[in-house]
Scaffold this motif. Structure first.
Motif, PDB file in Angstrom:
ATOM      1  N   VAL B 171       0.845  -1.199   0.000  1.00  0.00           N
ATOM      2  CA  VAL B 171       0.000   0.000   0.000  1.00  0.00           C
ATOM      3  C   VAL B 171       0.877   1.246   0.000  1.00  0.00           C
ATOM      4  CG1 VAL B 171      -1.663   1.300   1.336  1.00  0.00           C
ATOM      5  CG2 VAL B 171      -1.899  -1.150   1.158  1.00  0.00           C
ATOM      6  N   ASP B 219     -10.575   3.324   1.863  1.00  0.00           N
ATOM      7  CA  ASP B 219     -10.306   3.372   0.426  1.00  0.00           C
ATOM      8  C   ASP B 219      -9.005   2.682   0.063  1.00  0.00           C
ATOM      9  OD1 ASP B 219     -12.578   4.718   0.072  1.00  0.00           O
ATOM     10  OD2 ASP B 219     -11.705   6.683  -0.278  1.00  0.00           O
ATOM     11  N   VAL B 220      -7.994   2.869   0.911  1.00  0.00           N
ATOM     12  CA  VAL B 220      -6.662   2.426   0.504  1.00  0.00           C
ATOM     13  C   VAL B 220      -6.337   1.026   1.024  1.00  0.00           C
ATOM     14  CG1 VAL B 220      -4.232   3.009   0.616  1.00  0.00           C
ATOM     15  CG2 VAL B 220      -5.875   4.789   0.314  1.00  0.00           C
ATOM     16  N   SER B 223      -9.795  -1.803   0.708  1.00  0.00           N
ATOM     17  CA  SER B 223     -10.108  -2.200  -0.669  1.00  0.00           C
ATOM     18  C   SER B 223      -9.289  -3.414  -1.091  1.00  0.00           C
ATOM     19  CB  SER B 223      -9.856  -1.039  -1.632  1.00  0.00           C
ATOM     20  OG  SER B 223      -8.515  -0.651  -1.574  1.00  0.00           O
ATOM     21  N   CYS B 226     -11.267  -6.615  -1.765  1.00  0.00           N
ATOM     22  CA  CYS B 226     -12.139  -6.768  -2.933  1.00  0.00           C
ATOM     23  C   CYS B 226     -11.753  -7.992  -3.748  1.00  0.00           C
ATOM     24  CB  CYS B 226     -12.046  -5.540  -3.822  1.00  0.00           C
ATOM     25  SG  CYS B 226     -12.973  -4.224  -3.169  1.00  0.00           S
ATOM     26  N   GLY B 227     -12.731  -8.809  -4.056  1.00  0.00           N
ATOM     27  CA  GLY B 227     -12.474  -9.969  -4.896  1.00  0.00           C
ATOM     28  C   GLY B 227     -11.703 -11.063  -4.198  1.00  0.00           C
ATOM     29  N   PRO B 312     -19.968 -16.041  -4.225  1.00  0.00           N
ATOM     30  CA  PRO B 312     -19.417 -14.693  -4.293  1.00  0.00           C
ATOM     31  C   PRO B 312     -20.132 -13.758  -3.323  1.00  0.00           C
ATOM     32  CG  PRO B 312     -20.938 -15.047  -6.098  1.00  0.00           C
ATOM     33  CD  PRO B 312     -20.862 -16.337  -5.353  1.00  0.00           C
ATOM     34  N   PHE B 318     -17.763   1.303  -0.413  1.00  0.00           N
ATOM     35  CA  PHE B 318     -16.662   2.247  -0.266  1.00  0.00           C
ATOM     36  C   PHE B 318     -17.135   3.622  -0.695  1.00  0.00           C
ATOM     37  CE2 PHE B 318     -14.247  -1.701  -0.936  1.00  0.00           C
ATOM     38  CZ  PHE B 318     -13.559  -1.696   0.245  1.00  0.00           C
TER      39      PHE B 318
END
Lengths: 174, 332
Positions: B171, B219-220, B223, B226-227, B312, B318
């Motif tokens: 990050v 956000d940073v 995230s 995700c996935g 899933p 966000f």
């Protein structure tokens, strides 16, 4: 020695740090424009610097723009990116309008450079239905069948051949 | 391939640079890449390798700040703007000063015969501590909000791996701290990257307040989920035992049953086991190459349902208010 890195890199479409999921972080870290103050090859660059550079920097506060005058050398722009990528681009004899467009390309790139895409889509989770097993999408009547079963001997979805169709038509006729 | 290899070997042994051009390889090209490109790069790469083996210090990258075109204040300004955050400049500066840098500077002053205590610098230790606790709090709250059914140990495991050095390093690097961190070694180590990121979080809290920090962390850092599968971060070693422990207080009795099997006693055997409760309701199924594995997988499936981590997943929530960026070049 592997040959992989000798030519164009290959890979998949990616976004660093899930960019854009939370917030969008512009990836261009800094740009260095190298030019000559007197040579004709840098004419377009000088025009860009005189008329558009300040506005360009104001519109992109996340990108640090450096100017590097150097005597009688061809003009060049070097863009550096967050993912440690670096793009070098000659601006020799380029008119101002074209420079504006190319800087826009560099500014909005992600720094992966020229890449040969192995496929145009990519996903980390190719199957959302889970791994395939021999029982996936099987008809439910097979649950209570006893094997070996004559009904299962033929290949599935077997269509009659052209000869069989004609024979049948002949029989229907007579 | 063979031809060019031979020529390259000859080239290296005679150490003449472009000898192979004389041997008729110069004119052809394949896919718009000239035939000379590969052998030339081959030679250059080999020479570089030999040189780096001989002089390892030459292989180290040069610090970006050592170059002529470098303005530290401009870089700091752009750093804040890039993230869309307002930083207090002295605080951001402090957040980027590693402990090793102060030692390094003091030693340098000593060598020059100056007073080492004359530099008034503060390292990012305190800010990093504050930042770390902020990171843990915010990520904890996020996980509890998004996965209300996930047990405490699962939440802790996810938060711990999200705040681990390798992830925070990634990050930190990808928001652009590589060149502006002040530390002794270049490029910085994982730990230096991660401390600097934590300190940036701490500095942001003091500059812009808690609300901005929360958005920034989500956000940073968040995230990153995700996935991804939550159980990649939190592995359940014995799912069947855990399932029994969880269902026993409710008085449930579980029964695993073999639903299907194929290829018994072969290398490619498959078993499907279903987990039923006392009302004969199918709670979950699992597939495996032995019955035991299939049962464990079935237990995992049931647990996923209980914890709300079935894949899933629905997308996370966000903030997107920082998104409108001009993607079309427009300068006029």
């Amino acid at each position: 020695m592997s040959v992989n890195s000798l030519f164009t890199k290959s890979g998949y479409v990616t976004a660093p740090l899930a960019n854009g999921v939370g917030r969008y972080i512009p990836q261009c870290l800094r740009m260095t424009i190298k030019f000559c103050k007197s040579h004709g090859g840098s004419r377009g660059v000088r025009e860009f610097i005189e008329n558009h550079l300040v506005e360009f920097a104001r519109q992109n506060p996340g990108t640090v723009v450096y100017l590097k005058p150097r005597r009688h050398r061809s003009p060049v722009v070097v863009a550096e990116y967050l993912n440690e990528g670096r793009e070098w681009m000659p601006l020799h004899d380029m008119p101002c309008e074209e420079i504006i467009k190319w800087l826009g390309v560099l500014r909005t790139s992600a720094g992966y450079g020229e890449m040969h895409y192995r496929s145009y889509q990519h996903t980390d989770t190719p199957s959302i239905q889970g791994p395939w097993t021999p029982f996936t999408h099987q008809p439910p009547e097979k649950n209570i069948m006893t094997f070996p079963n004559d009904a299962c001997q033929d290949p599935p979805l077997l269509k009659p051949s052209a000869t069989e169709i004609i024979k049948k038509m002949y029989q229907n006729q007579s | 391939m063979n031809n060019s290899l031979k020529i390259v070997t000859a080239c290296v042994t005679t150490s003449s640079q472009l000898n192979f051009l004389k041997f008729g390889l110069g004119h052809g090209q394949i896919c718009r890449i000239h035939n000379w490109v590969r052998p030339v790069r081959y030679v250059l790469r080999r020479r570089r390798k030999v040189e780096y083996e001989k002089f390892p210090e030459r292989a180290k990258p040069i610090r970006r700040s050592a170059f002529n075109d470098w303005n530290y204040r401009a870089e700091l300004y752009a750093f804040g703007k890039r993230l869309g955050e307002e930083f207090d400049e002295p605080l951001l500066n402090q957040a980027l000063i590693d402990k090793s840098y102060i030692h390094f500077e003091k030693r340098r002053l000593e060598e020059l015969g100056l007073d080492p205590n004359s530099i008034q610098l503060q390292d990012n230790g305190e800010l990093a501590e504050r930042g770390k606790s902020l990171l843990e709090q915010v990520l904890n709250a996020f996980m509890v909000k998004e996965f209300p059914k996930l047990p405490k140990e699962g939440v802790e495991a996810v938060v711990q791996s999200l705040t681990s050095d390798p992830i925070l390093k990634q990050v930190s690097l990808l928001i652009g701290t590589k060149d502006i961190i002040q530390c002794q070694d270049y490029p910085p180590s994982d730990q230096v990257y991660s401390t600097a990121f934590q300190a940036i979080v701490g500095a942001l809290e003091q500059s812009s307040g808690l609300e901005r920090v929360e958005k920034f962390i989500l956000d940073v850092v968040a995230s990153h989920l995700c996935g991804k599968d939550i159980h990649d971060f939190w592995d359940i070693p014995k799912p069947w035992h855990m399932l029994l422990d969880l269902t026993r207080p409710q008085g449930k009795t579980l029964e695993p049953r073999l639903l299907r099997e194929a290829g018994k006693n072969t290398l490619l055997s498959v078993y499907v086991v279903g987990i039923y409760d006392e009302n004969k309701v199918l709670m979950g199924t699992g597939v495996g190459e032995t019955i035991d594995i299939a049962q464990e997988m079935g237990a995992r499936d049931v647990l996923r349902g209980m914890f709300g981590t079935k894949t899933p997943l629905a997308p996370f929530h966000f903030q997107t208010d920082n998104f409108p960026m001009q993607l079309i070049p427009h300068v006029r």
